[in-house]
Write a protein that holds these residues in place. Structure first.
Motif, PDB file in Angstrom:
ATOM      1  N   ASN A 445       5.760  33.951  38.695  1.00  0.00           N
ATOM      2  CA  ASN A 445       4.380  33.615  38.308  1.00  0.00           C
ATOM      3  C   ASN A 445       3.937  34.140  36.949  1.00  0.00           C
ATOM      4  O   ASN A 445       2.953  33.655  36.397  1.00  0.00           O
ATOM      5  CB  ASN A 445       3.413  34.140  39.371  1.00  0.00           C
ATOM      6  CG  ASN A 445       3.681  33.520  40.726  1.00  0.00           C
ATOM      7  OD1 ASN A 445       3.405  32.347  40.939  1.00  0.00           O
ATOM      8  ND2 ASN A 445       4.279  34.297  41.633  1.00  0.00           N
ATOM      9  N   ASP A 502       0.784  43.822  51.454  1.00  0.00           N
ATOM     10  CA  ASP A 502       0.508  42.965  52.615  1.00  0.00           C
ATOM     11  C   ASP A 502      -0.966  42.577  52.683  1.00  0.00           C
ATOM     12  O   ASP A 502      -1.305  41.445  53.003  1.00  0.00           O
ATOM     13  CB  ASP A 502       0.937  43.667  53.911  1.00  0.00           C
ATOM     14  CG  ASP A 502       2.447  43.816  53.966  1.00  0.00           C
ATOM     15  OD1 ASP A 502       3.131  43.137  53.165  1.00  0.00           O
ATOM     16  OD2 ASP A 502       2.947  44.627  54.759  1.00  0.00           O
ATOM     17  N   ALA A 505      -1.733  40.220  49.659  1.00  0.00           N
ATOM     18  CA  ALA A 505      -0.946  38.975  49.735  1.00  0.00           C
ATOM     19  C   ALA A 505      -0.967  38.192  48.426  1.00  0.00           C
ATOM     20  O   ALA A 505      -1.464  37.051  48.365  1.00  0.00           O
ATOM     21  CB  ALA A 505      -1.433  38.114  50.899  1.00  0.00           C
ATOM     22  N   TRP A 507       1.100  36.468  46.847  1.00  0.00           N
ATOM     23  CA  TRP A 507       1.751  35.155  46.853  1.00  0.00           C
ATOM     24  C   TRP A 507       0.767  34.049  47.201  1.00  0.00           C
ATOM     25  O   TRP A 507       0.831  32.967  46.629  1.00  0.00           O
ATOM     26  CB  TRP A 507       2.953  35.168  47.825  1.00  0.00           C
ATOM     27  CG  TRP A 507       2.602  35.656  49.211  1.00  0.00           C
ATOM     28  CD1 TRP A 507       2.166  34.916  50.257  1.00  0.00           C
ATOM     29  CD2 TRP A 507       2.637  37.012  49.663  1.00  0.00           C
ATOM     30  NE1 TRP A 507       1.922  35.707  51.339  1.00  0.00           N
ATOM     31  CE2 TRP A 507       2.212  36.996  51.012  1.00  0.00           C
ATOM     32  CE3 TRP A 507       2.985  38.229  49.089  1.00  0.00           C
ATOM     33  CZ2 TRP A 507       2.117  38.167  51.782  1.00  0.00           C
ATOM     34  CZ3 TRP A 507       2.910  39.385  49.851  1.00  0.00           C
ATOM     35  CH2 TRP A 507       2.474  39.361  51.179  1.00  0.00           C
ATOM     36  N   SER A 508      -0.204  34.375  48.121  1.00  0.00           N
ATOM     37  CA  SER A 508      -1.152  33.305  48.449  1.00  0.00           C
ATOM     38  C   SER A 508      -2.244  33.208  47.378  1.00  0.00           C
ATOM     39  O   SER A 508      -2.770  32.125  47.117  1.00  0.00           O
ATOM     40  CB  SER A 508      -1.747  33.477  49.848  1.00  0.00           C
ATOM     41  OG  SER A 508      -2.296  34.750  49.970  1.00  0.00           O
ATOM     42  N   LEU A 509      -2.561  34.358  46.738  1.00  0.00           N
ATOM     43  CA  LEU A 509      -3.556  34.294  45.652  1.00  0.00           C
ATOM     44  C   LEU A 509      -3.041  33.429  44.501  1.00  0.00           C
ATOM     45  O   LEU A 509      -3.796  32.657  43.901  1.00  0.00           O
ATOM     46  CB  LEU A 509      -3.873  35.699  45.134  1.00  0.00           C
ATOM     47  CG  LEU A 509      -4.629  36.650  46.086  1.00  0.00           C
ATOM     48  CD1 LEU A 509      -4.787  38.029  45.453  1.00  0.00           C
ATOM     49  CD2 LEU A 509      -6.005  36.079  46.425  1.00  0.00           C
ATOM     50  N   LYS A 511      -1.233  30.935  44.701  1.00  0.00           N
ATOM     51  CA  LYS A 511      -1.351  29.506  45.046  1.00  0.00           C
ATOM     52  C   LYS A 511      -2.752  28.976  44.760  1.00  0.00           C
ATOM     53  O   LYS A 511      -2.949  27.808  44.462  1.00  0.00           O
ATOM     54  CB  LYS A 511      -1.002  29.318  46.527  1.00  0.00           C
ATOM     55  CG  LYS A 511       0.490  29.344  46.766  1.00  0.00           C
ATOM     56  CD  LYS A 511       0.811  28.963  48.201  1.00  0.00           C
ATOM     57  CE  LYS A 511       2.237  29.342  48.516  1.00  0.00           C
ATOM     58  NZ  LYS A 511       2.373  29.887  49.857  1.00  0.00           N
ATOM     59  N   LYS A 512      -3.741  29.882  44.858  1.00  0.00           N
ATOM     60  CA  LYS A 512      -5.130  29.436  44.629  1.00  0.00           C
ATOM     61  C   LYS A 512      -5.415  29.179  43.154  1.00  0.00           C
ATOM     62  O   LYS A 512      -6.309  28.422  42.804  1.00  0.00           O
ATOM     63  CB  LYS A 512      -6.110  30.486  45.144  1.00  0.00           C
ATOM     64  CG  LYS A 512      -6.121  30.598  46.664  1.00  0.00           C
ATOM     65  CD  LYS A 512      -7.188  31.592  47.098  1.00  0.00           C
ATOM     66  CE  LYS A 512      -7.118  31.825  48.596  1.00  0.00           C
ATOM     67  NZ  LYS A 512      -7.764  33.058  48.984  1.00  0.00           N
ATOM     68  N   SER A 517      -5.452  33.994  40.805  1.00  0.00           N
ATOM     69  CA  SER A 517      -4.118  34.153  40.229  1.00  0.00           C
ATOM     70  C   SER A 517      -4.084  35.373  39.308  1.00  0.00           C
ATOM     71  O   SER A 517      -3.118  36.149  39.295  1.00  0.00           O
ATOM     72  CB  SER A 517      -3.811  32.885  39.443  1.00  0.00           C
ATOM     73  OG  SER A 517      -2.452  32.723  39.325  1.00  0.00           O
ATOM     74  N   ALA A 520      -4.012  38.391  41.378  1.00  0.00           N
ATOM     75  CA  ALA A 520      -2.665  38.589  41.950  1.00  0.00           C
ATOM     76  C   ALA A 520      -1.743  39.217  40.913  1.00  0.00           C
ATOM     77  O   ALA A 520      -0.941  40.119  41.228  1.00  0.00           O
ATOM     78  CB  ALA A 520      -2.099  37.253  42.422  1.00  0.00           C
TER      79      ALA A 520
END
Ligand SMILES: Nc1ncnc2c1ncn2[C@@H]1O[C@H](COP(=O)(O)OP(=O)(O)OP(=O)(O)O)[C@@H](O)[C@H]1O
Length: 627
Positions: A445, A502, A505, A507-509, A511-512, A517, A520
């Motif tokens: 990323n 954990d 997270a 990885w999910s941020l 994606k947003k 991002s 993250a």
């Protein structure tokens, strides 16, 4: 001692003010100061001069070297001199010898991180009856035998990443010179005399034993062999003369013997009455000749203990006590097993007092690695092969497991299953995986580049405070030689990092997109800073693993070599810093059940991704890359 230093002048005089009471006369205070307080400084000898009123005394203690009459300096920055036992070369090293040396190495590395000048001494004890017998059994001369075994120790220390500063062999000629000079000093103090001795001798311990310490049939409890009745005409050291002084040293200096519960043991030996001990052998040829009687050799313990001093000799200087001592004696710490506590806590201080030399600051007697409840040892042959462990699992795993699992001071049994579980859980999962996952996300990323520095990234996060608190805890534990607790505190940092990962997270941020991002990307910086701090704080224990972490964080090897403890402070990682490629820093070990593995034992080997994707055979012993 309730006195206090009130003045220290440039001519190296030390002024002490001390209250007196009916139980502390000037004489006893003088003895105390002489034996304890000034022994902590670089003085060869001293002359306390009390001047008193009825309730207090002022002592002026001036340094004056007995050999050259000149003053020695009282330096505030004494080196941290740390010793392991000089291992007896009756057989190659085993995991017990490695345990002390690994612990000493971790302590030395920690002190270096604090910026101290460290002199870490190890080596081999090469004289005495057992060595002559072992050499004869292997068909070699004593010195050939010593060369081989001494070399085996050096090789093992290399395999285990032991960074010692001095390796002393008691067959070194400089050592012999120092022993002879020391013997002459003790003789001049009137502490050596000749007498017949008859008693029960344990060749394993190289020591006469009191009947009351033996098992049935006069068996030595350590070596489980009957002691031999022996009679010899020997030279004796007048240990009994030092009864009072030793009692005072122990009473007034609670840190001298560690862990504190061993102090009682030592005090009770002393209290039960000190007996003079023989310091020569008429029947042993393989040793340093007694300077005044070439027919006898010096008792191996009298000789070996002096290795701690002779190790300080500089090659370019004449080997004399004066030169050796001026490198910074006394030792800050003698790290030993509890089996040889009496030699270090009773014989050695008395010998030093007799020769007018300073006492070590601390003697730490750690516990035993045991096998079926018995001390692992060369004489019993129930040993664990450290080289084999290093070959299979690597030095970091061996160092970490024994320091984490066996608290310095306690006994501990080895179990391979536990070894594998611990190093997998802590090194591969908690630390290795955290780094690997984070670097993977950063590569995917952020092009492996940090978006901001770690201070900015951590703004508003409680993790920074948690980590800083745990770092302070780890430091306190290292300072107290609680190495297992220090490892635990560092692991807690890893747990906190994993929890953060954990919860956030990233990885999910990612994606947003957008602000999420960016948040993250900051989280990744925070986590990498956590791992960086772990690499500094765990460097005394697992130096090689920590250097691999540093290099993945984009630092050079030289930068890692130059780290200090101050780099455990939050804020090391800089914005735009580019991380290296993620490579697993510690390979997971998998257990293969013996019957399914044709009798093979567990082995460490990093599987590549392809191997990992193959359908797994039934539970196998193999090692899998974490990540
Ligand atoms: N089982 C053990 N557990 C922890 N440390 C040990 C163990 N065995 C030896 N050591 C370390 O080695 C020192 C003793 O060194 P030495 O060379 O005499 O080894 P050893 O194996 O105990 O010998 P031996 O069995 O002949 O008495 C101990 O004081 C300790 O530092």
């Amino acid at each position: 001692m309730s006195g206090r230093v009130i003045f220290c002048n440039p001519q190296n005089s030390l002024w002490l003010f001390s209250p007196l009471s009916s139980s502390s006369s000037i004489k006893s205070k003088t003895t105390y100061i002489k034996n304890v307080f000034l022994n902590r400084r670089n003085l060869l000898s001293f002359s306390p001069k009390p001047s008193s009123s009825s309730s207090s005394a002022l002592f002026c203690c001036c340094s004056s070297s007995s050999s050259d009459g000149g003053a020695q300096s009282i330096t505030p920055a004494d080196p941290f001199i740390l010793t392991t036992p000089l291992y007896y070369v009756n057989a190659p090293p085993h995991m017990g010898s490695a345990y002390t040396t690994i612990a000493a190495d971790a302590i030395a590395r920690f002190q270096r991180l604090l910026g101290k000048k460290v002199i870490f001494i190890t080596g081999t004890d090469e004289h005495g009856e057992k060595i002559a017998t072992a050499a004869a059994a292997s068909g070699s001369t004593p010195i050939e035998h010593c060369n081989n075994i001494s070399q085996a120790y050096k090789f093992l220390w290399k395999d285990l990443d032991i960074a010692y500063d001095k390796f002393i062999r008691t067959t070194d000629s400089s050592h012999e010179e120092i022993v002879k000079e020391f013997y002459a000093r003790v003789l001049a103090s009137g502490d050596i005399y000749r007498a017949d001795y008859e008693g029960l001798y344990c060749v394993g311990c190289e020591e006469y034993k009191d009947e009351k310490e033996l098992l049935e049939n006069s068996c030595c409890p350590m070596h489980l062999k009957p002691c031999e009745a022996r009679k010899e005409d020997n030279y004796f050291f007048a240990l009994s003369k030092y009864q009072k002084s030793l009692e005072e040293v122990l009473a007034h200096n609670p840190d001298f013997i560690q862990p504190s519960y061993r102090l009682n043991e030592v005090q009770s030996w002393v209290k039960s009455g000190l007996r003079d001990f023989s310091i020569s052998r008429a029947s042993v040829d393989w040793g340093i000749p007694v300077p005044t009687d070439e027919k006898q050799t010096i008792y191996v313990w009298f000789d070996a203990l002096l290795g701690y001093v002779s190790a300080l000799s500089q090659e370019e200087e004449k080997p004399t006590l004066q030169h050796a001592i001026s490198s910074g004696w006394p030792a800050s710490l003698h790290l030993i097993g509890k089996d040889i506590l009496r030699f270090h806590a009773v014989y050695w201080p008395a010998m030093l007092m007799s020769a007018g030399l300073s006492l070590p600051k601390m003697v730490f007697g750690h516990g035993f690695l045991t096998k079926d409840g018995m001390k692992m040892g060369k004489s019993l042959g129930n040993t664990l092969e450290p080289k084999d462990l290093v070959l299979r699992f690597g030095s970091d795993a061996v160092r970490y497991f024994f320091l984490r699992e066996v608290e310095l001071g306690n006994d501990g049994d080895y179990s391979e299953e536990r070894f594998i579980n611990i190093v997998n859980a802590h090194l591969a999962n908690t630390i290795g995986n955290l780094l690997n996952r984070t670097l993977g996300l950063l590569k995917k990323n952020c092009n492996s580049t940090l978006i901001v520095d770690s201070v900015t990234a951590a703004e508003g996060s409680a993790l920074k405070d948690t980590v800083e608190k745990l770092v302070r805890t780890a430091k306190d534990h290292y300072e107290n030689l609680s190495l297992s607790l220090a490892c635990e505190a560092v692991l807690e940092i890893g747990n906190a990092g994993n929890l953060y990962m954990d919860e956030r997270a990233p990885w999910s941020l990612f994606k947003k997109g957008g602000d999420a991002s960016e948040a993250a990307a900051k989280d990744l910086v925070v986590i990498l800073e956590v791992v960086r701090i772990i690499a500094v704080a765990l460097a005394p224990v697992t130096p090689s693993l920590c250097s691999r972490i540093y290099s993945q964080l984009g630092y050079s090897n030289d930068q890692f070599e130059a780290i200090t403890w101050s780099e455990t402070r939050w804020g090391g990682l800089k914005g735009r810093q580019v991380m290296a490629q993620a490579i697993p820093i510690f390979a997971r070990i998998e257990i293969i059940k013996e019957e399914e593995n044709g009798g093979e034992t567990p082995k460490k080997a990093v599987k590549d991704k392809k191997q990992k994707q193959k359908p797994k055979p039934k539970p196998q012993v193999a090692v899998e890359a974490q990540g």
